[in-house]
Design an enzyme around this catalytic site. Sequence first.
Site, PDB file in Angstrom:
ATOM      1  N   GLU A 181      32.090 -16.793-115.165  1.00  0.00           N
ATOM      2  CA  GLU A 181      33.160 -15.797-115.179  1.00  0.00           C
ATOM      3  C   GLU A 181      34.387 -16.516-115.703  1.00  0.00           C
ATOM      4  O   GLU A 181      34.837 -17.510-115.121  1.00  0.00           O
ATOM      5  CB  GLU A 181      33.434 -15.212-113.790  1.00  0.00           C
ATOM      6  CG  GLU A 181      34.560 -14.176-113.866  1.00  0.00           C
ATOM      7  CD  GLU A 181      34.886 -13.497-112.537  1.00  0.00           C
ATOM      8  OE1 GLU A 181      33.981 -13.301-111.713  1.00  0.00           O
ATOM      9  OE2 GLU A 181      36.080 -13.170-112.350  1.00  0.00           O
ATOM     10  N   HIS A 211      35.217 -11.116-101.811  1.00  0.00           N
ATOM     11  CA  HIS A 211      35.329 -12.574-101.640  1.00  0.00           C
ATOM     12  C   HIS A 211      35.314 -12.861-100.138  1.00  0.00           C
ATOM     13  O   HIS A 211      36.257 -12.530 -99.422  1.00  0.00           O
ATOM     14  CB  HIS A 211      36.645 -13.041-102.276  1.00  0.00           C
ATOM     15  CG  HIS A 211      36.832 -14.531-102.258  1.00  0.00           C
ATOM     16  ND1 HIS A 211      37.874 -15.145-102.909  1.00  0.00           N
ATOM     17  CD2 HIS A 211      36.122 -15.529-101.687  1.00  0.00           C
ATOM     18  CE1 HIS A 211      37.792 -16.457-102.736  1.00  0.00           C
ATOM     19  NE2 HIS A 211      36.748 -16.711-101.981  1.00  0.00           N
ATOM     20  N   ASN A 214      36.862  -5.105-107.274  1.00  0.00           N
ATOM     21  CA  ASN A 214      37.050  -5.986-106.123  1.00  0.00           C
ATOM     22  C   ASN A 214      37.826  -5.209-105.051  1.00  0.00           C
ATOM     23  O   ASN A 214      38.917  -4.704-105.322  1.00  0.00           O
ATOM     24  CB  ASN A 214      37.829  -7.230-106.577  1.00  0.00           C
ATOM     25  CG  ASN A 214      38.082  -8.194-105.438  1.00  0.00           C
ATOM     26  OD1 ASN A 214      38.512  -7.794-104.358  1.00  0.00           O
ATOM     27  ND2 ASN A 214      37.835  -9.464-105.673  1.00  0.00           N
ATOM     28  N   ARG A 267      35.988 -15.266 -97.688  1.00  0.00           N
ATOM     29  CA  ARG A 267      36.696 -16.551 -97.611  1.00  0.00           C
ATOM     30  C   ARG A 267      36.372 -17.278 -96.319  1.00  0.00           C
ATOM     31  O   ARG A 267      36.069 -16.652 -95.302  1.00  0.00           O
ATOM     32  CB  ARG A 267      38.210 -16.315 -97.670  1.00  0.00           C
ATOM     33  CG  ARG A 267      38.721 -16.055 -99.067  1.00  0.00           C
ATOM     34  CD  ARG A 267      40.241 -15.895 -99.050  1.00  0.00           C
ATOM     35  NE  ARG A 267      40.760 -15.910-100.397  1.00  0.00           N
ATOM     36  CZ  ARG A 267      41.178 -16.993-101.029  1.00  0.00           C
ATOM     37  NH1 ARG A 267      41.169 -18.169-100.442  1.00  0.00           N
ATOM     38  NH2 ARG A 267      41.634 -16.912-102.257  1.00  0.00           N
ATOM     39  N   ARG A 289      40.285 -14.005 -94.252  1.00  0.00           N
ATOM     40  CA  ARG A 289      41.570 -13.303 -94.217  1.00  0.00           C
ATOM     41  C   ARG A 289      41.459 -11.826 -94.608  1.00  0.00           C
ATOM     42  O   ARG A 289      42.306 -11.029 -94.266  1.00  0.00           O
ATOM     43  CB  ARG A 289      42.598 -14.009 -95.099  1.00  0.00           C
ATOM     44  CG  ARG A 289      42.291 -13.903 -96.570  1.00  0.00           C
ATOM     45  CD  ARG A 289      43.427 -14.442 -97.395  1.00  0.00           C
ATOM     46  NE  ARG A 289      43.476 -15.887 -97.380  1.00  0.00           N
ATOM     47  CZ  ARG A 289      44.037 -16.606 -98.361  1.00  0.00           C
ATOM     48  NH1 ARG A 289      44.605 -15.994 -99.378  1.00  0.00           N
ATOM     49  NH2 ARG A 289      44.033 -17.902 -98.323  1.00  0.00           N
ATOM     50  N   GLU A 334      31.826 -13.162-104.073  1.00  0.00           N
ATOM     51  CA  GLU A 334      32.633 -14.331-104.475  1.00  0.00           C
ATOM     52  C   GLU A 334      32.694 -15.275-103.300  1.00  0.00           C
ATOM     53  O   GLU A 334      32.912 -14.840-102.155  1.00  0.00           O
ATOM     54  CB  GLU A 334      34.050 -13.863-104.782  1.00  0.00           C
ATOM     55  CG  GLU A 334      34.378 -13.772-106.224  1.00  0.00           C
ATOM     56  CD  GLU A 334      35.833 -13.384-106.397  1.00  0.00           C
ATOM     57  OE1 GLU A 334      36.706 -14.006-105.788  1.00  0.00           O
ATOM     58  OE2 GLU A 334      36.059 -12.419-107.122  1.00  0.00           O
ATOM     59  N   THR A 340      42.758 -16.613-105.691  1.00  0.00           N
ATOM     60  CA  THR A 340      42.126 -17.707-106.427  1.00  0.00           C
ATOM     61  C   THR A 340      43.038 -18.092-107.595  1.00  0.00           C
ATOM     62  O   THR A 340      43.452 -17.241-108.371  1.00  0.00           O
ATOM     63  CB  THR A 340      40.751 -17.241-106.959  1.00  0.00           C
ATOM     64  OG1 THR A 340      40.060 -16.623-105.879  1.00  0.00           O
ATOM     65  CG2 THR A 340      39.940 -18.411-107.473  1.00  0.00           C
ATOM     66  N   HIS A 394      40.585 -11.730-113.415  1.00  0.00           N
ATOM     67  CA  HIS A 394      41.813 -12.185-112.768  1.00  0.00           C
ATOM     68  C   HIS A 394      43.033 -11.712-113.546  1.00  0.00           C
ATOM     69  O   HIS A 394      43.218 -12.068-114.698  1.00  0.00           O
ATOM     70  CB  HIS A 394      41.887 -13.704-112.577  1.00  0.00           C
ATOM     71  CG  HIS A 394      42.635 -14.031-111.316  1.00  0.00           C
ATOM     72  ND1 HIS A 394      43.997 -14.004-111.250  1.00  0.00           N
ATOM     73  CD2 HIS A 394      42.196 -14.295-110.063  1.00  0.00           C
ATOM     74  CE1 HIS A 394      44.372 -14.267-110.010  1.00  0.00           C
ATOM     75  NE2 HIS A 394      43.303 -14.434-109.267  1.00  0.00           N
ATOM     76  N   HIS A 432      41.503  -6.161-101.279  1.00  0.00           N
ATOM     77  CA  HIS A 432      42.835  -5.707-100.824  1.00  0.00           C
ATOM     78  C   HIS A 432      42.748  -4.617 -99.760  1.00  0.00           C
ATOM     79  O   HIS A 432      43.646  -4.470 -98.943  1.00  0.00           O
ATOM     80  CB  HIS A 432      43.640  -5.164-102.006  1.00  0.00           C
ATOM     81  CG  HIS A 432      44.301  -6.241-102.818  1.00  0.00           C
ATOM     82  ND1 HIS A 432      44.385  -7.553-102.427  1.00  0.00           N
ATOM     83  CD2 HIS A 432      44.944  -6.177-104.008  1.00  0.00           C
ATOM     84  CE1 HIS A 432      45.037  -8.247-103.342  1.00  0.00           C
ATOM     85  NE2 HIS A 432      45.381  -7.439-104.317  1.00  0.00           N
TER      86      HIS A 432
HETATM   87  N1  PXP Z   1      37.579 -12.709-110.394  1.00  0.00           N
HETATM   88  C1  PXP Z   1      37.777 -13.658-109.450  1.00  0.00           C
HETATM   89  C2  PXP Z   1      36.889 -14.845-109.461  1.00  0.00           C
HETATM   90  C3  PXP Z   1      38.785 -13.516-108.468  1.00  0.00           C
HETATM   91  O1  PXP Z   1      38.954 -14.477-107.543  1.00  0.00           O
HETATM   92  C4  PXP Z   1      39.580 -12.351-108.487  1.00  0.00           C
HETATM   93  C5  PXP Z   1      40.632 -12.162-107.434  1.00  0.00           C
HETATM   94  O2  PXP Z   1      40.054 -12.024-106.193  1.00  0.00           O
HETATM   95  C6  PXP Z   1      39.331 -11.385-109.478  1.00  0.00           C
HETATM   96  C7  PXP Z   1      38.345 -11.592-110.428  1.00  0.00           C
HETATM   97  C8  PXP Z   1      40.129 -10.128-109.546  1.00  0.00           C
HETATM   98  O3  PXP Z   1      41.450 -10.428-109.837  1.00  0.00           O
HETATM   99  P1  PXP Z   1      42.570  -9.308-109.719  1.00  0.00           P
HETATM  100  O4  PXP Z   1      42.648  -8.927-108.269  1.00  0.00           O
HETATM  101  O5  PXP Z   1      43.799  -9.983-110.210  1.00  0.00           O
HETATM  102  O6  PXP Z   1      42.121  -8.170-110.574  1.00  0.00           O
END
Ligand code: PXP
Length: 236
Positions: free
Chosen positions: A150, A42, A6, A44, A48, A69, A100, A190, A9
């Site tokens: 997921e 993601h 992901n 949003r 953001r 996402e 999330t 997550h 960031h």
């Molecule tokens: N899966 C989903 C559905 C998420 O919303 C996120 C965070 O954006 C992640 C995985 C990844 O989580 P992390 O950034 O804590 O690794």
Amino acid sequence: MRFSLNVDHIATLRNSRGENEPDPVTAALLAEQAGVDGIVVHLREDRRHINERDVRLLRELITTKLDLEMAATDEIIKIACDVGPELSTIVPERRQELTTEGGINVIDNINRLKDAITDLHNAEILVSLFIEPNLDQIDAAAEINSDFIEIHTGVFANAITEEEQFDELDKIRTAVKHAKKLGLGVNAGHGLDYQNIKIFREIPDIDEVSIGHAVIARAVFTGLKEAVQEMMRLIK
Ligand code: PXP
């Protein structure tokens, strides 16, 4: 077990200066060179971090797999159908949340999710529902033809005691088994990091993990020394 990165960031950092760098699209291409199996972003409602330009460029440039996402809102579903990611992962979305915060309640939102899945399937996009490791939620996901779930691993990742961690791992193990019996693909994510992944990877039959924060945070430190040295060379 596959690993999707992901890159939200990177976009957060870019947007903090309102400029173009660092570019999450470049980050995605570097991650692909490093061997990642897919890219997750993601989009949003409040934009953001990731914006539409990022999603469309990623769609054009990445060669692995794009997992978009998203909340199941009309606006975002329309964008998803137009862009065509391989997978849409539907998550709950609250404006005030930092990230999330948990899985979507499929049972309480069954009609809206069923319509969203139909629209996405009509655009030939596979769908995953981000849910807690709860058997009733998994049954509901299968009932409305989701392709994947997921599993939210945040509770496991935030467990303070070993007992809490093992309890949650057990729940996840049972949930994976149940979902597989129903023919669902199973992703998870997550809060997974360089420590807890060592225990987590022992759970059989998880198709893919989606990880962001831990890897981007680690990249800052593994790259910092080289970045400072490069600037030193230019200055001195
Ligand atoms: N899966 C989903 C559905 C998420 O919303 C996120 C965070 O954006 C992640 C995985 C990844 O989580 P992390 O950034 O804590 O690794």
